[in-house]
Design an enzyme around this catalytic site. Structure first.
Site, PDB file in Angstrom:
ATOM      1  N   GLY A  96       0.891  -1.272   0.116  1.00  0.00           N
ATOM      2  CA  GLY A  96      -0.084  -0.072   0.035  1.00  0.00           C
ATOM      3  C   GLY A  96       0.769   1.222   0.080  1.00  0.00           C
ATOM      4  O   GLY A  96       1.769   1.348  -0.538  1.00  0.00           O
ATOM      5  N   ILE A 132       2.453   2.822   2.393  1.00  0.00           N
ATOM      6  CA  ILE A 132       3.628   2.536   3.214  1.00  0.00           C
ATOM      7  C   ILE A 132       4.646   1.833   2.665  1.00  0.00           C
ATOM      8  O   ILE A 132       5.733   2.077   2.440  1.00  0.00           O
ATOM      9  CB  ILE A 132       3.411   1.946   4.539  1.00  0.00           C
ATOM     10  CG1 ILE A 132       2.587   3.134   5.613  1.00  0.00           C
ATOM     11  CG2 ILE A 132       4.839   1.667   5.276  1.00  0.00           C
ATOM     12  CD1 ILE A 132       2.200   2.728   6.716  1.00  0.00           C
ATOM     13  N   SER A 188       1.358  -9.458  -2.080  1.00  0.00           N
ATOM     14  CA  SER A 188       0.202  -8.885  -1.819  1.00  0.00           C
ATOM     15  C   SER A 188      -0.777  -9.691  -2.401  1.00  0.00           C
ATOM     16  O   SER A 188      -0.458 -10.588  -3.160  1.00  0.00           O
ATOM     17  CB  SER A 188      -0.001  -7.578  -2.743  1.00  0.00           C
ATOM     18  OG  SER A 188       0.246  -7.471  -3.805  1.00  0.00           O
ATOM     19  N   ARG A 189      -1.980  -9.556  -2.407  1.00  0.00           N
ATOM     20  CA  ARG A 189      -3.379 -10.483  -2.941  1.00  0.00           C
ATOM     21  C   ARG A 189      -3.229 -10.385  -4.295  1.00  0.00           C
ATOM     22  O   ARG A 189      -3.287 -11.467  -4.945  1.00  0.00           O
ATOM     23  CB  ARG A 189      -4.673 -10.178  -2.284  1.00  0.00           C
ATOM     24  CG  ARG A 189      -4.708 -10.666  -0.839  1.00  0.00           C
ATOM     25  CD  ARG A 189      -5.954 -10.097  -0.280  1.00  0.00           C
ATOM     26  NE  ARG A 189      -5.998  -8.667  -0.378  1.00  0.00           N
ATOM     27  CZ  ARG A 189      -6.931  -8.066   0.193  1.00  0.00           C
ATOM     28  NH1 ARG A 189      -8.135  -8.379   0.461  1.00  0.00           N
ATOM     29  NH2 ARG A 189      -7.165  -6.798   0.340  1.00  0.00           N
ATOM     30  N   ARG A 244       1.295  -3.575  11.659  1.00  0.00           N
ATOM     31  CA  ARG A 244       0.501  -3.708  12.863  1.00  0.00           C
ATOM     32  C   ARG A 244       1.098  -4.825  13.693  1.00  0.00           C
ATOM     33  O   ARG A 244       1.729  -6.040  13.186  1.00  0.00           O
ATOM     34  CB  ARG A 244      -0.753  -4.156  12.624  1.00  0.00           C
ATOM     35  CG  ARG A 244      -1.582  -2.878  12.307  1.00  0.00           C
ATOM     36  CD  ARG A 244      -1.892  -1.991  13.395  1.00  0.00           C
ATOM     37  NE  ARG A 244      -2.681  -0.642  13.135  1.00  0.00           N
ATOM     38  CZ  ARG A 244      -2.263   0.418  12.692  1.00  0.00           C
ATOM     39  NH1 ARG A 244      -0.879   0.575  12.617  1.00  0.00           N
ATOM     40  NH2 ARG A 244      -2.982   1.503  12.369  1.00  0.00           N
ATOM     41  N   ASP A 302       8.647  -1.721  15.256  1.00  0.00           N
ATOM     42  CA  ASP A 302       7.937  -0.341  15.767  1.00  0.00           C
ATOM     43  C   ASP A 302       6.717  -0.652  16.499  1.00  0.00           C
ATOM     44  O   ASP A 302       5.851   0.389  16.947  1.00  0.00           O
ATOM     45  CB  ASP A 302       8.011   0.610  14.742  1.00  0.00           C
ATOM     46  CG  ASP A 302       7.482   1.965  15.084  1.00  0.00           C
ATOM     47  OD1 ASP A 302       7.656   2.404  16.141  1.00  0.00           O
ATOM     48  OD2 ASP A 302       6.528   2.373  14.351  1.00  0.00           O
ATOM     49  N   GLU A 323       0.284  -3.409  22.553  1.00  0.00           N
ATOM     50  CA  GLU A 323       0.733  -2.203  23.009  1.00  0.00           C
ATOM     51  C   GLU A 323       0.186  -1.528  24.333  1.00  0.00           C
ATOM     52  O   GLU A 323      -1.144  -1.361  24.197  1.00  0.00           O
ATOM     53  CB  GLU A 323       0.742  -1.319  21.665  1.00  0.00           C
ATOM     54  CG  GLU A 323       1.610  -1.572  20.632  1.00  0.00           C
ATOM     55  CD  GLU A 323       1.643  -0.848  19.474  1.00  0.00           C
ATOM     56  OE1 GLU A 323       0.909   0.253  19.462  1.00  0.00           O
ATOM     57  OE2 GLU A 323       2.165  -1.066  18.456  1.00  0.00           O
ATOM     58  N   HIS A 332       5.943   2.407  18.715  1.00  0.00           N
ATOM     59  CA  HIS A 332       5.133   2.977  17.617  1.00  0.00           C
ATOM     60  C   HIS A 332       5.420   4.371  17.232  1.00  0.00           C
ATOM     61  O   HIS A 332       4.500   5.075  17.570  1.00  0.00           O
ATOM     62  CB  HIS A 332       3.753   2.638  18.220  1.00  0.00           C
ATOM     63  CG  HIS A 332       2.693   2.346  17.110  1.00  0.00           C
ATOM     64  ND1 HIS A 332       1.676   1.733  17.302  1.00  0.00           N
ATOM     65  CD2 HIS A 332       2.579   2.767  15.760  1.00  0.00           C
ATOM     66  CE1 HIS A 332       0.951   1.697  16.183  1.00  0.00           C
ATOM     67  NE2 HIS A 332       1.599   2.349  15.320  1.00  0.00           N
TER      68      HIS A 332
END
Length: 316
Positions: free
Chosen positions: A158, A160, A179-180, A237, A261, A266, A284
């Site tokens: 995406g 990022i 990726s898909r 994530r 990160d 969290e 993060h």
């Protein structure tokens, strides 16, 4: 925007940027910063008939069907971050509630940190810094890695992922991605299977969203495929990585290192990752720049103005 006789209530149900956004709102709004309130609905009760929008962030109050049912006038949910895992999208769609996020706004910032984490891991910069501070010049004799020629894989292409890839081009590192579906116009090698990608690369960047579809997608098998010379860098994530499997792989030398990160729960970070000598950990901070914050707040104000533009509640 000018002051209206009755300020518009705006619930802010996540901690990230809550105070900055509150301070930036025009006087037309009444910010209700309730992410840490034990019974926030009781505090919202007097304002419920007038709440048309709310702000949330990952790590804050979940915006589920029950909450939406208690806000009959709700039209817009604004997630300041990139993800939507804190929002029940099906419930929002059933109600016709628009859900907007900050996806892409801080992609450059996250990518910059990801590149920095890669350099630090490969060149052991964080270890060298500790040695100099401890007056142990040159104590770490472990060989470091040249980045040029090392193979890079990016899971998630995406905003990022693409920002990471763009910056990696300057390092002369072959790039592949998972990726898909292949992303049109990208010149990088596509892998439809994450294990295939992990087998083919030395550095595996994770820029995947959270949620059930990606939960523990990076497991023991993926780490084994990455191999003892491989590094994991997660700026997506935390839930994407099976942290127990990662700790075991690090302890057994099945991978060379991990730079993280984000974490699954969290701000709790497993002791096994904290104590590992082969981890570089961040709280993060990928999107934590002044520039990104200003852009996210400006975008949020613009979206709120758009919602209320058709009424006399807010004058531009």
């Amino acid at each position: 925007m000018t002051l209206h006789a009755t300020p518009i209530p705006l619930p802010i149900l996540g901690p990230w940027l809550a105070q900055d956004l509150s301070a930036s709102l025009p006087d037309s709004f009444l910010p209700l910063v309730l992410h840490s309130a034990p019974d926030f609905m009781a505090q919202l009760a007097p304002y419920v008939p007038r709440i048309r929008a709310l702000v949330c962030t990952s790590g804050g109050q979940a915006i589920d069907a029950t909450l939406m049912e208690q806000l009959p006038q709700l039209e817009l949910i604004l997630n300041l971050g990139a993800g939507t895992e804190c929002v029940d999208l099906a419930a929002a769609q059933a109600r016709g509630i628009q859900v907007l996020t900050g996806a892409g706004v801080n992609a450059v910032d996250v990518a910059e940190l990801a590149i920095g984490m890669m350099i630090s891991m490969a060149r052991r910069i964080h270890f060298a810094d500790r040695e100099v501070r401890a007056l142990q010049w040159g104590a770490d004799r472990k060989p470091v890695r040249r980045l040029a020629g090392q193979r890079v894989g990016i899971a998630g292409m995406g905003a990022i992922g693409q920002a990471i890839a763009k910056r990696l081009l300057a390092f002369d590192m072959p790039i592949s991605y998972f990726s898909r579906r292949p992303v049109e116009a990208l010149p990088y090698t596509h892998h439809a299977d994450l294990q295939s990608l992990a087998t083919a690369v030395d550095f595996l960047f994770l820029a995947l969203p959270g949620g059930s579809a990606t939960l523990h997608l990076v497991n023991a098998d993926i780490l084994s495929a990455l191999g003892p010379q491989g590094y994991v860098i997660n700026v997506g994530r935390g839930s994407v990585v099976d942290e127990q499997a990662l700790a075991q792989a690090l302890a057994a030398g099945q991978i060379a290192g991990a730079s993280l990160d984000v974490f699954e729960h969290e701000p709790q970070v497993p002791d096994s990752l904290v104590q590992s000598p082969n981890t570089l950990l961040q709280p993060h901070r990928g999107g934590f720049t002044v520039d990104a914050h200003e852009e996210i707040i400006a975008l949020t104000l613009q979206r709120l103005a758009g919602l209320y533009a058709k009424s006399s509640s807010l004058i531009r």
